[in-house]
Design a protein around this motif. Structure first.
Motif, PDB file in Angstrom:
ATOM      1  N   ILE A  83       0.858  -1.190   0.000  1.00 41.36           N
ATOM      2  CA  ILE A  83       0.000   0.000   0.000  1.00 41.36           C
ATOM      3  C   ILE A  83       0.890   1.233   0.000  1.00 41.36           C
ATOM      4  CG2 ILE A  83      -1.659   1.349   1.367  1.00 41.36           C
ATOM      5  CD1 ILE A  83      -2.638  -1.263   2.572  1.00 41.36           C
ATOM      6  N   VAL A  84       0.496   2.253  -0.765  1.00 40.98           N
ATOM      7  CA  VAL A  84       1.130   3.565  -0.690  1.00 40.98           C
ATOM      8  C   VAL A  84       0.044   4.563  -0.318  1.00 40.98           C
ATOM      9  CG1 VAL A  84       2.320   5.400  -1.953  1.00 40.98           C
ATOM     10  CG2 VAL A  84       2.967   3.006  -2.319  1.00 40.98           C
ATOM     11  N   VAL A  85       0.314   5.343   0.730  1.00 34.68           N
ATOM     12  CA  VAL A  85      -0.633   6.342   1.218  1.00 34.68           C
ATOM     13  C   VAL A  85       0.011   7.713   1.058  1.00 34.68           C
ATOM     14  CG1 VAL A  85      -2.070   7.078   3.165  1.00 34.68           C
ATOM     15  CG2 VAL A  85      -1.431   4.659   2.935  1.00 34.68           C
ATOM     16  N   GLY A  86      -0.652   8.598   0.322  1.00 35.72           N
ATOM     17  CA  GLY A  86      -0.143   9.950   0.120  1.00 35.72           C
ATOM     18  C   GLY A  86      -0.899  10.944   0.971  1.00 35.72           C
ATOM     19  N   HIS A  87      -0.165  11.790   1.662  1.00 28.68           N
ATOM     20  CA  HIS A  87      -0.756  12.800   2.541  1.00 28.68           C
ATOM     21  C   HIS A  87      -0.360  14.191   2.058  1.00 28.68           C
ATOM     22  CE1 HIS A  87      -1.582   9.818   5.816  1.00 28.68           C
ATOM     23  NE2 HIS A  87      -0.552   9.199   5.248  1.00 28.68           N
ATOM     24  N   THR A  88      -1.176  15.155   2.341  1.00 28.01           N
ATOM     25  CA  THR A  88      -1.002  16.557   1.952  1.00 28.01           C
ATOM     26  C   THR A  88      -1.010  16.653   0.427  1.00 28.01           C
ATOM     27  OG1 THR A  88       1.449  16.609   1.957  1.00 28.01           O
ATOM     28  CG2 THR A  88       0.328  17.103   4.040  1.00 28.01           C
ATOM     29  N   PRO A  89      -1.427  17.769  -0.128  1.00 26.92           N
ATOM     30  CA  PRO A  89      -1.590  17.815  -1.590  1.00 26.92           C
ATOM     31  C   PRO A  89      -0.347  17.410  -2.381  1.00 26.92           C
ATOM     32  CG  PRO A  89      -2.622  19.720  -0.595  1.00 26.92           C
ATOM     33  CD  PRO A  89      -1.889  19.008   0.503  1.00 26.92           C
ATOM     34  N   LYS A  90       0.802  17.945  -2.057  1.00 26.26           N
ATOM     35  CA  LYS A  90       2.002  17.635  -2.848  1.00 26.26           C
ATOM     36  C   LYS A  90       2.504  16.228  -2.548  1.00 26.26           C
ATOM     37  CE  LYS A  90       4.264  19.741  -5.602  1.00 26.26           C
ATOM     38  NZ  LYS A  90       5.524  20.365  -5.606  1.00 26.26           N
ATOM     39  N   GLY A  91       2.532  15.831  -1.288  1.00 29.45           N
ATOM     40  CA  GLY A  91       2.957  14.479  -0.943  1.00 29.45           C
ATOM     41  C   GLY A  91       2.075  13.436  -1.600  1.00 29.45           C
ATOM     42  N   ALA A  92       0.772  13.701  -1.634  1.00 24.38           N
ATOM     43  CA  ALA A  92      -0.166  12.766  -2.261  1.00 24.38           C
ATOM     44  C   ALA A  92       0.029  12.716  -3.768  1.00 24.38           C
ATOM     45  CB  ALA A  92      -1.599  13.155  -1.920  1.00 24.38           C
ATOM     46  N   MET A  93       0.242  13.876  -4.377  1.00 22.73           N
ATOM     47  CA  MET A  93       0.414  13.896  -5.829  1.00 22.73           C
ATOM     48  C   MET A  93       1.611  13.041  -6.255  1.00 22.73           C
ATOM     49  SD  MET A  93       1.424  16.973  -8.430  1.00 22.73           S
ATOM     50  CE  MET A  93       3.164  16.781  -8.038  1.00 22.73           C
ATOM     51  N   VAL A  94       2.776  13.304  -5.653  1.00 21.65           N
ATOM     52  CA  VAL A  94       3.962  12.540  -6.058  1.00 21.65           C
ATOM     53  C   VAL A  94       3.818  11.070  -5.662  1.00 21.65           C
ATOM     54  CG1 VAL A  94       5.495  14.547  -6.080  1.00 21.65           C
ATOM     55  CG2 VAL A  94       5.362  13.163  -4.031  1.00 21.65           C
ATOM     56  N   ALA A  95       3.176  10.796  -4.541  1.00 23.36           N
ATOM     57  CA  ALA A  95       2.984   9.409  -4.097  1.00 23.36           C
ATOM     58  C   ALA A  95       2.074   8.641  -5.038  1.00 23.36           C
ATOM     59  CB  ALA A  95       2.425   9.381  -2.679  1.00 23.36           C
ATOM     60  N   MET A  96       0.959   9.248  -5.446  1.00 23.86           N
ATOM     61  CA  MET A  96       0.014   8.547  -6.326  1.00 23.86           C
ATOM     62  C   MET A  96       0.614   8.313  -7.712  1.00 23.86           C
ATOM     63  SD  MET A  96      -2.556   7.817  -4.384  1.00 23.86           S
ATOM     64  CE  MET A  96      -1.308   7.651  -3.103  1.00 23.86           C
ATOM     65  N   ILE A  97       1.359   9.288  -8.237  1.00 26.75           N
ATOM     66  CA  ILE A  97       2.001   9.099  -9.539  1.00 26.75           C
ATOM     67  C   ILE A  97       3.045   7.980  -9.445  1.00 26.75           C
ATOM     68  CG2 ILE A  97       3.515  10.139 -11.276  1.00 26.75           C
ATOM     69  CD1 ILE A  97       2.100  12.842 -10.620  1.00 26.75           C
ATOM     70  N   ALA A  98       3.894   8.051  -8.431  1.00 22.08           N
ATOM     71  CA  ALA A  98       4.953   7.045  -8.273  1.00 22.08           C
ATOM     72  C   ALA A  98       4.371   5.652  -8.053  1.00 22.08           C
ATOM     73  CB  ALA A  98       5.867   7.429  -7.106  1.00 22.08           C
ATOM     74  N   ALA A  99       3.357   5.551  -7.202  1.00 22.26           N
ATOM     75  CA  ALA A  99       2.751   4.245  -6.916  1.00 22.26           C
ATOM     76  C   ALA A  99       2.094   3.654  -8.155  1.00 22.26           C
ATOM     77  CB  ALA A  99       1.746   4.373  -5.774  1.00 22.26           C
ATOM     78  N   LYS A 100       1.434   4.491  -8.933  1.00 27.21           N
ATOM     79  CA  LYS A 100       0.809   4.018 -10.176  1.00 27.21           C
ATOM     80  C   LYS A 100       1.887   3.526 -11.154  1.00 27.21           C
ATOM     81  CE  LYS A 100      -2.530   3.607 -13.260  1.00 27.21           C
ATOM     82  NZ  LYS A 100      -3.587   2.630 -13.150  1.00 27.21           N
ATOM     83  N   LEU A 101       2.957   4.320 -11.311  1.00 22.99           N
ATOM     84  CA  LEU A 101       4.048   3.926 -12.208  1.00 22.99           C
ATOM     85  C   LEU A 101       4.710   2.626 -11.757  1.00 22.99           C
ATOM     86  CD1 LEU A 101       5.718   7.392 -12.902  1.00 22.99           C
ATOM     87  CD2 LEU A 101       4.390   5.999 -14.518  1.00 22.99           C
ATOM     88  N   ALA A 102       4.782   2.420 -10.443  1.00 21.98           N
ATOM     89  CA  ALA A 102       5.423   1.221  -9.895  1.00 21.98           C
ATOM     90  C   ALA A 102       4.469   0.025  -9.834  1.00 21.98           C
ATOM     91  CB  ALA A 102       5.986   1.524  -8.509  1.00 21.98           C
ATOM     92  N   GLY A 103       3.209   0.233 -10.184  1.00 24.37           N
ATOM     93  CA  GLY A 103       2.253  -0.869 -10.223  1.00 24.37           C
ATOM     94  C   GLY A 103       1.664  -1.265  -8.885  1.00 24.37           C
ATOM     95  N   VAL A 104       1.675  -0.353  -7.905  1.00 27.14           N
ATOM     96  CA  VAL A 104       1.074  -0.657  -6.601  1.00 27.14           C
ATOM     97  C   VAL A 104      -0.445  -0.690  -6.771  1.00 27.14           C
ATOM     98  CG1 VAL A 104       0.794   0.120  -4.208  1.00 27.14           C
ATOM     99  CG2 VAL A 104       2.987   0.427  -5.379  1.00 27.14           C
TER     100      VAL A 104
END
Length: 191
Positions: A83-104
């Motif tokens: 699981i990848v959990v992104g918090h705060t607008p910028k932390g969530a943005m980079v987390a969701m992009i990275a997690a999607k690219l990594a196939g989480v």
């Protein structure tokens, strides 16, 4: 379960998740935290987390954001998070992009607020568009209040089915005895 929580600064998990990570670790979960801040050794030790410092700019910074995303993808691929959990607008943005690219498969956006609501003009449009993209990349969204959930649906950020509110709404509770007790906070910290 192995989870990665991404924040821009370490003060956010210290203020809102202190104790929760320890509880999850005691239940057998492996909790990793990323932020731009240097590690707070006491917080890491007391909450039994693994800390990773990755630069994440709080302001709009496309080149730094790409670097942050690349470093997060590398960390996710190395550690194999469930699981990848992104918090705060910028932390969530980079987390969701990275997690999607990594196939989480499980990507959770923990929405603490909406910064576009105080912006105007082109900046408001940009911030709202980023919010919509972050929500689209997330498999689930946790909002910290019912009013935030209503606004997200009203402003077409995501479908109502994709989001949840924990209990009556909270980020993780507020410790008014030990952390937010004005009598315990020195003048320099208050300012």
């Amino acid at each position: 379960m192995k989870a990665l929580h991404v924040f821009t600064i370490i003060n956010t998990p210290k203020s809102f998740f202190d104790g929760q990570f320890r509880y999850l670790a005691e239940k057998g979960h492996s909790i990793h935290v990323v932020s731009d801040s240097p590690e707070d050794l006491d917080f890491s030790r007391e909450n039994d987390i693994t800390y990773h410092q990755i630069p994440i700019a709080r302001k709009i910074s496309p080149f730094r954001d790409l670097s942050s995303i690349a470093r997060l993808v590398a960390l996710i691929n190395k550690e194999k998070f469930d699981i990848v959990v992104g918090h705060t607008p910028k932390g969530a943005m980079v987390a969701m992009i990275a997690a999607k690219l990594a196939g989480v498969k499980s990507r959770i956006y923990y929405r603490h607020g909406l910064i576009y609501t105080t912006a105007i003009g082109a900046m408001r449009w940009l911030l709202k568009t980023v919010e919509q993209c972050t929500a689209a990349l997330a498999t689930n969204i946790i909002n910290v209040s019912p009013s935030l959930s209503k606004l997200a649906v009203k402003d077409r950020l995501n479908s109502p089915e994709k989001q949840r509110v924990i209990g009556a709404g909270t980020c993780g509770g507020i410790d008014t005895e030990n952390i937010f007790n004005p009598a315990l906070i020195n003048t320099a910290e208050k300012s």
